[in-house]
Write an enzyme that holds these catalytic residues in place. Structure first.
Site, short mmCIF file in Angstrom:
data_model
loop_
_atom_site.label_atom_id
_atom_site.label_comp_id
_atom_site.label_asym_id
_atom_site.label_seq_id
_atom_site.Cartn_x
_atom_site.Cartn_y
_atom_site.Cartn_z
N HIS A 3 0.87 -1.18 0.00
CA HIS A 3 0.00 0.00 0.00
C HIS A 3 0.90 1.22 0.00
CE1 HIS A 3 -3.49 -2.57 1.17
NE2 HIS A 3 -2.53 -3.29 1.75
N GLU B 7 -7.10 -12.49 6.08
CA GLU B 7 -6.09 -11.87 6.95
C GLU B 7 -6.63 -11.99 8.37
OE1 GLU B 7 -5.73 -7.60 6.53
OE2 GLU B 7 -3.79 -7.53 7.55
N ASP C 86 3.49 -5.12 2.59
CA ASP C 86 2.20 -4.57 2.99
C ASP C 86 2.28 -3.06 3.26
OD1 ASP C 86 -0.52 -4.74 3.43
OD2 ASP C 86 -0.40 -5.88 5.29
N1 HPA Z 1 -5.16 -5.00 5.54
C1 HPA Z 1 -6.27 -4.38 5.14
N2 HPA Z 1 -6.27 -3.13 4.70
C2 HPA Z 1 -5.12 -2.47 4.63
C3 HPA Z 1 -3.94 -3.07 5.03
C4 HPA Z 1 -3.97 -4.40 5.50
O1 HPA Z 1 -2.94 -5.02 5.89
N3 HPA Z 1 -2.97 -2.13 4.84
C5 HPA Z 1 -3.55 -1.04 4.33
N4 HPA Z 1 -4.87 -1.23 4.21
ZN ZN Z 2 -2.55 -5.14 2.62
#
Ligand code: HPA
Ligand code: ZN
Length: 346
Positions: A32, A213, A291
């Site tokens: 991101h 996740e 990430d």
């Molecule tokens: N998970 C979900 N949304 C997100 C993440 C993540 O790890 N990082 C930035 N937005």
């Molecule tokens: Zn992510």
């Protein structure tokens, strides 16, 4: 490092326990761009834009990087975006990431951005898209990194908001190659975004989504069956469903795993508890990604180094992870072949 064959493999014995890991050319598929804002850049942009931050200095900001779950991270992640105001801010953030990623061995990057997080605070869509895209346009020449921009939609907002932003992106001819789905997972299942992903597919975009996740394995199944995604971001909770693991192995579905993120967001207790070795052993098509590296303690090279320290991955395992990242990318076949040649030549 020769004979990199199709299919994930885990070697039987760690062979390089104490040796420092070599840097491998990799594709980073789960990143991101807003999560690359380092504390120093946050303060520099705040000063440039005359923005008052709710913390007096770097130390006070850094003290907030103790997350208890995904939402506790998202609260800080969205708050810090306040410093992103101009195209130049978005461009500076993107340049800083590419510069650091090049040092981490990244040779291809698929970069998510969260347009709704900017539009909702009054930043024009053009400002955020053009700021990031202006740097990505010359990323090969400037950093040796080919790039694809992914527009990620916030799953805790209504689907109509995502649809509106997708139509605006298409209308402005935004140089995006794919769409994604991120933000607060639990309670926001993939099926909520069926129309958005159908529209993106119709527009010729590639499809990926965060699933598994914090959310259950059923969200992974839904992302595949209802949204038709080609790739799953995270996906670690698939390990709770043996039937799903078998399906993912058979289809070679890419899972973009982010080990340091999972530790920092308390999805796993410690890196030693991370399922990555079990995922490799199961034959899953996993890659290693950072990430939100500014928040989670490291870039791709740091993720590899810490995995190496804890699990003593063999050279072959690390090469397999690197090859998986290339195979799993949305890059052209020509670019993939180039990167695989590079890997095979090591
Ligand atoms: N998970 C979900 N949304 C997100 C993440 C993540 O790890 N990082 C930035 N937005
Ligand atoms: Zn992510």
């Amino acid at each position: 490092m020769e004979n990199i064959v199709e299919g994930p493999v885990v070697s039987e014995l760690p062979d390089q326990a104490a040796a420092p890991a070599k840097l491998l050319p990799v594709a980073e598929l789960h990143l991101h761009i807003e999560g690359t804002l380092e504390p120093e850049l946050i303060f520099a942009l705040a000063e440039r834009n005359g923005i008052d931050l709710p913390y007096p200095g770097l130390d006070e900001l850094r003290r907030r990087y103790q997350f208890t779950d995904l939402q506790s991270f998202l609260d800080l992640y969205y708050a810090n975006m306040a410093v992103l105001q101009t195209e130049q801010d978005f461009a500076d953030m993107t340049r800083a990431y590419l510069e650091r990623a090049a040092l981490a061995g990244v040779r291809h990057a698929e970069i998510m951005m969260d347009p709704q997080a900017h539009v909702s605070r009054g930043i024009p869509l053009e400002t955020c898209v053009n700021g990031v895209a202006s740097v990505l346009a010359t990323s090969v020449e400037d950093y040796g990194i080919s790039t694809i921009l992914i527009a990620a939609f916030l799953r805790d907002l209504p689907e109509d908001s995502a649809l509106e932003v997708l139509e605006a992106l298409l209308a402005m001819g935004a140089p995006i190659g794919a769409v994604g789905l991120d933000s607060a997972e639990v309670g926001n299942p993939p099926a909520k975004f069926e129309r958005v992903f159908a529209r993106a597919r119709e527009a010729g975009l590639r499809l990926t989504a965060h699933a598994g996740e914090e959310g259950p394995p059923s969200y992974i199944i839904e992302a595949l069956d209802v949204l038709g995604v080609e790739r799953i971001d995270h996906g670690i909770r698939c390990m709770e469903d043996p039937g799903l693991v078998e399906r993912l192995v058979d289809a070679r579905t890419p899972l973009t795993v982010c080990p340091l993120s999972n530790v920092r967001l308390r999805t796993v207790d410690t890196l030693a508890d991370h399922p990555l070795p079990a995922m490799l052993a199961a034959g899953l098509n996993v890659s290693v990604n950072s990430d939100d590296p500014a928040y989670f303690g490291g870039y791709v090279d740091d993720n590899f180094a810490q995995l190496q320290a804890v699990f003593e991955l063999s050279d072959f395992d690390r090469a397999r992870l690197a090859a998986n990242s290339v195979h799993s990318s949305f890059a052209s076949e020509e670019r993939k072949a180039q990167l695989l040649d590079e890997l095979n030549g090591l």
